[in-house]
Design a protein around this motif. Sequence first.
Motif, PDB file in Angstrom:
ATOM      1  N   PRO A 130      -4.708 -25.444  -3.043  1.00  0.00           N
ATOM      2  CA  PRO A 130      -5.540 -26.489  -3.655  1.00  0.00           C
ATOM      3  C   PRO A 130      -5.809 -27.619  -2.675  1.00  0.00           C
ATOM      4  N   GLU A 131      -6.892 -28.317  -2.909  1.00  0.00           N
ATOM      5  CA  GLU A 131      -7.269 -29.511  -2.149  1.00  0.00           C
ATOM      6  C   GLU A 131      -7.417 -29.215  -0.661  1.00  0.00           C
ATOM      7  N   THR A 132      -7.914 -28.021  -0.347  1.00  0.00           N
ATOM      8  CA  THR A 132      -8.171 -27.670   1.050  1.00  0.00           C
ATOM      9  C   THR A 132      -9.570 -27.098   1.184  1.00  0.00           C
ATOM     10  N   GLU A 133     -10.100 -27.225   2.380  1.00  0.00           N
ATOM     11  CA  GLU A 133     -11.314 -26.503   2.776  1.00  0.00           C
ATOM     12  C   GLU A 133     -10.846 -25.262   3.514  1.00  0.00           C
ATOM     13  N   GLU A 134     -11.435 -24.116   3.226  1.00  0.00           N
ATOM     14  CA  GLU A 134     -10.957 -22.889   3.855  1.00  0.00           C
ATOM     15  C   GLU A 134     -12.100 -22.055   4.416  1.00  0.00           C
ATOM     16  N   ILE A 135     -11.768 -21.286   5.442  1.00  0.00           N
ATOM     17  CA  ILE A 135     -12.662 -20.275   6.000  1.00  0.00           C
ATOM     18  C   ILE A 135     -11.879 -18.970   6.022  1.00  0.00           C
ATOM     19  N   GLU A 136     -12.395 -17.946   5.359  1.00  0.00           N
ATOM     20  CA  GLU A 136     -11.723 -16.653   5.373  1.00  0.00           C
ATOM     21  C   GLU A 136     -11.831 -16.030   6.762  1.00  0.00           C
ATOM     22  N   LEU A 137     -10.718 -15.457   7.233  1.00  0.00           N
ATOM     23  CA  LEU A 137     -10.668 -14.882   8.568  1.00  0.00           C
ATOM     24  C   LEU A 137     -10.851 -13.365   8.542  1.00  0.00           C
ATOM     25  N   PHE A 138      -9.932 -12.657   7.876  1.00  0.00           N
ATOM     26  CA  PHE A 138     -10.041 -11.202   7.792  1.00  0.00           C
ATOM     27  C   PHE A 138      -9.086 -10.693   6.723  1.00  0.00           C
ATOM     28  N   GLU A 139      -9.339  -9.457   6.286  1.00  0.00           N
ATOM     29  CA  GLU A 139      -8.474  -8.817   5.303  1.00  0.00           C
ATOM     30  C   GLU A 139      -7.403  -8.021   6.040  1.00  0.00           C
ATOM     31  N   ASP A 140      -6.193  -8.089   5.526  1.00  0.00           N
ATOM     32  CA  ASP A 140      -5.030  -7.481   6.171  1.00  0.00           C
ATOM     33  C   ASP A 140      -4.329  -6.583   5.151  1.00  0.00           C
ATOM     34  N   HIS A 141      -4.534  -5.272   5.260  1.00  0.00           N
ATOM     35  CA  HIS A 141      -3.959  -4.336   4.292  1.00  0.00           C
ATOM     36  C   HIS A 141      -2.467  -4.105   4.544  1.00  0.00           C
ATOM     37  N   PHE A 142      -1.765  -3.672   3.510  1.00  0.00           N
ATOM     38  CA  PHE A 142      -0.344  -3.367   3.617  1.00  0.00           C
ATOM     39  C   PHE A 142      -0.132  -1.869   3.822  1.00  0.00           C
ATOM     40  N   LEU A 143       0.816  -1.535   4.692  1.00  0.00           N
ATOM     41  CA  LEU A 143       1.259  -0.164   4.885  1.00  0.00           C
ATOM     42  C   LEU A 143       2.709  -0.056   4.440  1.00  0.00           C
ATOM     43  N   LEU A 144       3.121   1.156   4.136  1.00  0.00           N
ATOM     44  CA  LEU A 144       4.516   1.416   3.798  1.00  0.00           C
ATOM     45  C   LEU A 144       5.229   1.887   5.062  1.00  0.00           C
ATOM     46  N   ALA A 145       6.397   1.308   5.347  1.00  0.00           N
ATOM     47  CA  ALA A 145       7.135   1.633   6.561  1.00  0.00           C
ATOM     48  C   ALA A 145       8.530   2.113   6.215  1.00  0.00           C
ATOM     49  N   GLY A 146       8.974   3.153   6.899  1.00  0.00           N
ATOM     50  CA  GLY A 146      10.313   3.703   6.690  1.00  0.00           C
ATOM     51  C   GLY A 146      10.504   4.939   7.533  1.00  0.00           C
ATOM     52  N   LEU A 147      11.583   5.675   7.311  1.00  0.00           N
ATOM     53  CA  LEU A 147      11.805   6.935   8.013  1.00  0.00           C
ATOM     54  C   LEU A 147      10.811   7.983   7.516  1.00  0.00           C
ATOM     55  N   PRO A 148      10.456   8.974   8.350  1.00  0.00           N
ATOM     56  CA  PRO A 148       9.483   9.997   7.939  1.00  0.00           C
ATOM     57  C   PRO A 148       9.864  10.705   6.648  1.00  0.00           C
ATOM     58  N   GLU A 149      11.143  11.044   6.494  1.00  0.00           N
ATOM     59  CA  GLU A 149      11.538  11.760   5.285  1.00  0.00           C
ATOM     60  C   GLU A 149      11.370  10.901   4.033  1.00  0.00           C
ATOM     61  N   ALA A 150      11.571   9.600   4.184  1.00  0.00           N
ATOM     62  CA  ALA A 150      11.377   8.699   3.038  1.00  0.00           C
ATOM     63  C   ALA A 150       9.905   8.622   2.653  1.00  0.00           C
ATOM     64  N   LEU A 151       9.034   8.559   3.653  1.00  0.00           N
ATOM     65  CA  LEU A 151       7.609   8.467   3.359  1.00  0.00           C
ATOM     66  C   LEU A 151       7.061   9.779   2.824  1.00  0.00           C
ATOM     67  N   GLU A 152       7.599  10.904   3.308  1.00  0.00           N
ATOM     68  CA  GLU A 152       7.185  12.199   2.763  1.00  0.00           C
ATOM     69  C   GLU A 152       7.539  12.297   1.280  1.00  0.00           C
ATOM     70  N   ARG A 153       8.707  11.789   0.945  1.00  0.00           N
ATOM     71  CA  ARG A 153       9.171  11.828  -0.449  1.00  0.00           C
ATOM     72  C   ARG A 153       8.317  10.922  -1.326  1.00  0.00           C
ATOM     73  N   MET A 154       7.776   9.857  -0.747  1.00  0.00           N
ATOM     74  CA  MET A 154       6.997   8.894  -1.530  1.00  0.00           C
ATOM     75  C   MET A 154       5.501   9.115  -1.398  1.00  0.00           C
ATOM     76  N   ALA A 155       5.101  10.166  -0.695  1.00  0.00           N
ATOM     77  CA  ALA A 155       3.675  10.413  -0.459  1.00  0.00           C
ATOM     78  C   ALA A 155       2.917  10.480  -1.781  1.00  0.00           C
ATOM     79  N   GLY A 156       1.797   9.760  -1.819  1.00  0.00           N
ATOM     80  CA  GLY A 156       0.957   9.769  -3.003  1.00  0.00           C
ATOM     81  C   GLY A 156       1.329   8.748  -4.054  1.00  0.00           C
ATOM     82  N   LEU A 157       2.462   8.077  -3.886  1.00  0.00           N
ATOM     83  CA  LEU A 157       2.865   7.083  -4.874  1.00  0.00           C
ATOM     84  C   LEU A 157       2.037   5.814  -4.732  1.00  0.00           C
ATOM     85  N   ALA A 158       1.726   5.192  -5.857  1.00  0.00           N
ATOM     86  CA  ALA A 158       1.114   3.868  -5.834  1.00  0.00           C
ATOM     87  C   ALA A 158       2.198   2.839  -5.558  1.00  0.00           C
ATOM     88  N   PRO A 159       1.837   1.660  -5.050  1.00  0.00           N
ATOM     89  CA  PRO A 159       2.857   0.651  -4.744  1.00  0.00           C
ATOM     90  C   PRO A 159       3.775   0.331  -5.911  1.00  0.00           C
TER      91      PRO A 159
END
Length: 313
Positions: free
Chosen positions: A147-176
């Motif tokens: 609030p009470e600021t002037e702003e200029i949008e810079l860029f969008e920064d998406h989130f990735l999921l990070a972990g060991l490969p086996e953990a990400l394989e197990r979670m593949a396709g899951l929504a956040p």
Amino acid sequence: MNITLRQLQYMLALEKFRNFSRAAESVHVTQPALSMQVRELEQSLGLTLVERRPRDIRLTRAGRMVIDHALRIDAELKSLEADLRRGQGQVNLGVIPTVAPYLMPSALPRLQSVQSGFRLREAQTAELLEDLRKGRLDAAVIATPAPETEEIELFEDHFLLAGLPEALERMAGLAPDALDPGELLLLEEGHCLADQALKVCNVNREAQSVDLGASSLSTLCALAASGMGVTLIPEIAAMAEKNSSPDLALSRFGEQPGRVLRLVRRADAVDDGEWFENVANILREAGQSVIDKARSEFPVAGSYRRPRLQAAQ
């Protein structure tokens, strides 16, 4: 002692013309007015600065010392005037910790090339906004509307999921919001990225099995690479943290949750806004370059990137 800029200006005129009349004419005052100011300066210092002679004047040793300092002060004032005309005075910029280490190494050299001075402060959003309100900062890079600021949008920064490969394989396709809260590693309270991750994943801190209180993304990524759990990492940090933790795998969500980074300043700022737009453009270009590299390495259509195998020694 109360030395004024006017008195120093009159002393410089005397040193240049060596005559009270010509010195007074050069600074557009009468001779008595100039002479009175020099007398008052001498009385204030308790020293004789000028030897008054029938045809000219001579500076005493104390007078020459005053002239040396007056020349330096005059040069600083002219430099200040030039900087203000160009709008290139020092800019105090705040940046949140989940952006500063990844954006500023490429942005700062360019910022310094267009500004005569630049001071960087890294802190959490609440601290930056307080410093902005009190005038200790001119602008701040944050990831939440303020609030009470002037702003200029810079860029969008998406989130990735990070972990060991086996953990990400197990979670593949899951929504956040389908992730197991007990496996989610987060930054300590106060970091906007932690709040955004909780919101994206629709969990609260009480659901976490381990309260780490980590203060940096690098710590979270190192823990995730060691099998302690998984974490959300913004694109702007992806390349740097992947290089620091070779065992770390990264995966994209199908719906691409993220945040918008913005440059803000006080809405009631009365200075020229040209520098604000210039800074925003530089930050946007530098940030987008980092983001593009992450999107090239970890494309949106891909699932996750396995760690590269090390060659046998």
